[in-house]
Design a protein around this motif. Sequence first.
Motif, PDB file in Angstrom:
ATOM      1  N   UNK A 173     -34.727  23.564 -29.906  1.00 46.45           N
ATOM      2  CA  UNK A 173     -34.841  22.583 -28.819  1.00 46.45           C
ATOM      3  C   UNK A 173     -34.946  21.177 -29.407  1.00 46.45           C
ATOM      4  N   UNK A 174     -35.693  21.037 -30.490  1.00 44.58           N
ATOM      5  CA  UNK A 174     -35.806  19.731 -31.149  1.00 44.58           C
ATOM      6  C   UNK A 174     -34.431  19.280 -31.653  1.00 44.58           C
ATOM      7  N   UNK A 175     -33.669  20.204 -32.235  1.00 42.49           N
ATOM      8  CA  UNK A 175     -32.324  19.867 -32.740  1.00 42.49           C
ATOM      9  C   UNK A 175     -31.413  19.444 -31.586  1.00 42.49           C
ATOM     10  N   UNK A 176     -31.447  20.196 -30.490  1.00 40.13           N
ATOM     11  CA  UNK A 176     -30.614  19.856 -29.328  1.00 40.13           C
ATOM     12  C   UNK A 176     -31.002  18.488 -28.786  1.00 40.13           C
ATOM     13  N   UNK A 177     -32.281  18.254 -28.603  1.00 43.76           N
ATOM     14  CA  UNK A 177     -32.731  16.967 -28.061  1.00 43.76           C
ATOM     15  C   UNK A 177     -32.412  15.812 -29.004  1.00 43.76           C
TER      16      UNK A 177
ATOM     17  N   UNK B 109     -34.637  26.966 -25.728  1.00 42.33           N
ATOM     18  CA  UNK B 109     -34.038  25.887 -26.516  1.00 42.33           C
ATOM     19  C   UNK B 109     -33.682  24.693 -25.635  1.00 42.33           C
ATOM     20  N   UNK B 110     -33.083  24.978 -24.482  1.00 43.20           N
ATOM     21  CA  UNK B 110     -32.643  23.895 -23.601  1.00 43.20           C
ATOM     22  C   UNK B 110     -33.735  23.439 -22.645  1.00 43.20           C
ATOM     23  N   UNK B 111     -34.868  24.132 -22.695  1.00 41.89           N
ATOM     24  CA  UNK B 111     -35.998  23.822 -21.819  1.00 41.89           C
ATOM     25  C   UNK B 111     -35.571  23.870 -20.351  1.00 41.89           C
ATOM     26  N   UNK B 112     -34.848  24.930 -20.023  1.00 43.08           N
ATOM     27  CA  UNK B 112     -34.337  25.141 -18.675  1.00 43.08           C
ATOM     28  C   UNK B 112     -34.832  26.485 -18.161  1.00 43.08           C
ATOM     29  N   UNK B 113     -34.843  26.631 -16.856  1.00 42.60           N
ATOM     30  CA  UNK B 113     -35.180  27.880 -16.207  1.00 42.60           C
ATOM     31  C   UNK B 113     -34.134  28.933 -16.584  1.00 42.60           C
ATOM     32  N   UNK B 114     -34.565  30.188 -16.736  1.00 42.69           N
ATOM     33  CA  UNK B 114     -33.640  31.263 -17.100  1.00 42.69           C
ATOM     34  C   UNK B 114     -32.508  31.371 -16.087  1.00 42.69           C
ATOM     35  N   UNK B 115     -32.828  31.268 -14.801  1.00 43.83           N
ATOM     36  CA  UNK B 115     -31.784  31.363 -13.777  1.00 43.83           C
ATOM     37  C   UNK B 115     -30.797  30.201 -13.864  1.00 43.83           C
ATOM     38  N   UNK B 116     -31.271  29.032 -14.244  1.00 40.20           N
ATOM     39  CA  UNK B 116     -30.381  27.886 -14.432  1.00 40.20           C
ATOM     40  C   UNK B 116     -29.415  28.159 -15.574  1.00 40.20           C
ATOM     41  N   UNK B 117     -29.932  28.721 -16.658  1.00 44.93           N
ATOM     42  CA  UNK B 117     -29.088  29.052 -17.816  1.00 44.93           C
ATOM     43  C   UNK B 117     -28.048  30.093 -17.421  1.00 44.93           C
ATOM     44  N   UNK B 118     -28.478  31.130 -16.696  1.00 40.49           N
ATOM     45  CA  UNK B 118     -27.535  32.168 -16.256  1.00 40.49           C
ATOM     46  C   UNK B 118     -26.451  31.569 -15.368  1.00 40.49           C
ATOM     47  N   UNK B 119     -26.849  30.701 -14.450  1.00 33.96           N
ATOM     48  CA  UNK B 119     -25.883  30.067 -13.544  1.00 33.96           C
ATOM     49  C   UNK B 119     -24.892  29.206 -14.321  1.00 33.96           C
TER      50      UNK B 119
END
Length: 169
Positions: free
Chosen positions: A67-71, A138-148
């Motif tokens: 997550x740090x690398x992505x940010x 890693x993306x600090x997102x909700x699992x459902x958001x990632x799936x979508x």
Amino acid sequence: MPSIKKKFENSLIQCITEHKESIYRLAYSYVRNKEDALDIVQDSIHKAFANAESLKNPDAIKSWFYRIVVNTSLDFLRKQKRVQVVDEETLEAYSQGTSDSYHDIDLERALEELPVKYRSVVVLRYFEDLKIEEVSEVLNENINTVKTRLYQALRVLRVKLNDKSTMEV
């Protein structure tokens, strides 16, 4: 007995050492430049050591560092005011010695056209082989958001690739 900080430092060093190629590829997938990717990795390591107290679960050190690398990569892009896309060299780096000797140019172009939020999910899930839960962390997102986002990205890629294949017929 080693202190908690020393244990964290040792765990972080071990994580970075074990995953250094993936960490570099992740940064490179955003900036498409070797020197910039190395700078991002270096900045990420510095940030990780400086912000050790923000890690709540020591077992999640890998996703926390990703997550740090992505940010850090996204911050770099914002500062550079550039939109980066995945190129042939990046896709080669992800393949890690597979036996395919050709490049799927259509796939590369389709990935280039994806918005960063979709491309990030695809890269982390399929090129870095992270589980949905890890991508979410890693993306600090909700699992459902990632799936979508993953579903939408794959749908867009499928449409683009089908359109290109029908044009060739």
